[in-house]
Design an enzyme around this catalytic site. Structure first.
Site, short mmCIF file in Angstrom:
data_model
loop_
_atom_site.label_atom_id
_atom_site.label_comp_id
_atom_site.label_asym_id
_atom_site.label_seq_id
_atom_site.Cartn_x
_atom_site.Cartn_y
_atom_site.Cartn_z
N LYS A 184 -11.67 35.19 39.07
CA LYS A 184 -12.29 36.37 38.27
C LYS A 184 -13.99 35.58 38.47
O LYS A 184 -14.71 36.39 39.50
CB LYS A 184 -12.49 36.35 36.65
CG LYS A 184 -11.12 36.36 36.32
CD LYS A 184 -10.62 36.61 35.39
CE LYS A 184 -9.41 37.38 34.86
NZ LYS A 184 -8.59 36.89 33.22
N GLN A 240 -9.51 33.73 28.09
CA GLN A 240 -8.04 33.79 28.46
C GLN A 240 -6.66 33.56 28.02
O GLN A 240 -6.83 32.78 27.54
CB GLN A 240 -8.19 32.54 30.22
CG GLN A 240 -7.05 33.21 30.74
CD GLN A 240 -6.72 34.25 32.26
OE1 GLN A 240 -7.79 35.19 32.20
NE2 GLN A 240 -6.18 34.84 31.72
N ASP A 284 -12.67 42.73 28.11
CA ASP A 284 -11.06 43.24 27.92
C ASP A 284 -10.36 43.99 27.34
O ASP A 284 -9.35 44.42 28.29
CB ASP A 284 -10.46 41.87 28.00
CG ASP A 284 -9.73 40.84 28.78
OD1 ASP A 284 -9.47 40.77 29.32
OD2 ASP A 284 -9.66 39.34 27.84
#
Ligand code: GUN
Length: 285
Positions: A53, A97, A120
């Site tokens: 990322k 995460q 997200d």
């Protein structure tokens, strides 16, 4: 018949190149999009994802700022960090995460991210917007799935899509996107009785269970589009999807490889969600 390969890596490179231009335009207005990534603990797979990322952000010119917390961090430690990031004007996107260490309540942590920065798309605000087919931030892997189908010019309206997997990260939002695009959608999971009877009906088959080799050739309708979301580390160290690629490519019409399919496109979608979040801020100024 041999399936056409849907090259997610190539499409992701193109997407990142396009985003680089948008980032330059935002910088000309004095805003550099910023993504904050948070990793609690040291899960090796999570660390690889975070690194990918950060690399994609750098390629697009997005500023990524990583925050490591110890596996023993308390829920309050994590919530304090997210509050700081929620209030930081240089941060336009925040991801925590997953998975989190077991002592932390992942739902509570995910829902503490401000919905405007929830790149997200896991907040109830954004998931609710998806349910309504209203504007909002859409989860990255389901967006990647739709982008790959679109790139391959696979029509969705009026087709039967079968989604195997029911997670909030992939299965459920992917099903909603397909419903919103006019598909008839069946949602299964790895324990669905006679799974093959379901998957054989699919014009579009999206598999996201995290079980290597779940989908074999006999479970796929000839000519179907197969999107393999699984990323499984095999005993020999190699990566494999949930679909037996070498078999299924002989019957499917289209197929995504693992690695090089959904994974890189998911990362590109995260960068795009971050750029969109920054652009929204600029448009409100
Ligand atoms: N873990 C596996 N996939 C994801 C994702 O899309 N976002 C976050 N935050 N964690 C993940």
């Amino acid at each position: 018949m041999t399936a056409q390969l849907i090259d997610g890596a190539a499409l992701a490179r193109q997407k990142i190149a396009d985003l680089k231009q948008r980032v330059a335009a935002l910088q000309a207005k004095g805003v550099t999009p910023g993504l904050a990534t948070v990793l609690v603990g040291d899960d090796p797979a999570s660390r690889v994802y975070i690194r990918n990322k950060a690399r994609a952000c750098a390629e697009a010119g997005v500023n990524s700022i990583h925050h490591d917390l110890l596996a023993t961090a308390s829920e309050q430690d994590v919530l304090d960090l997210i509050e700081r990031l929620d209030n930081d004007p240089k941060v336009h996107g925040i991801i925590v995460q997953l998975p989190l260490p077991r002592h932390l309540d992942a739902q509570c942590v995910s829902q503490s991210v401000a919905y405007e920065k929830d790149v997200d798309g896991f907040s109830w605000h954004n998931l609710g917007a998806l349910m309504e087919n209203a504007p909002g931030i859409v989860p990255c892997t389901p967006r990647a799935t739709m982008a790959l189908l679109e790139h391959a010019k696979i029509s969705i309206e009026g087709r039967h899509a079968v989604v195997v997997g029911r997670s909030v990260i992939v299965g459920k939002p992917a099903a909603l996107l397909l419903i919103n695009a006019g598909a008839t959608v069946t949602v299964c999971n790895s324990r669905t009785p006679d799974l093959g009877a379901m998957t054989r009906q699919a014009d579009i088959l999206v598999v996201a269970t995290g079980r290597a080799n779940l989908i074999t050739r006999d479970m796929v309708k000839p000519g179907a589009a197969v999107i393999d979301v699984g990323i499984n580390r095999l005993h020999n160290g190699k990566l494999a999807g949930d679909v037996v690629f070498d078999e299924v490519k002989e019957v499917a019409g289209w197929i995504t490889p693992v690695p090089g399919g959904v994974g890189p496109m998911t990362v590109a979608m995260l960068v795009e969600n971050t750029v969109n979040a920054a652009a929204r801020l600029v448009s409100q100024q």
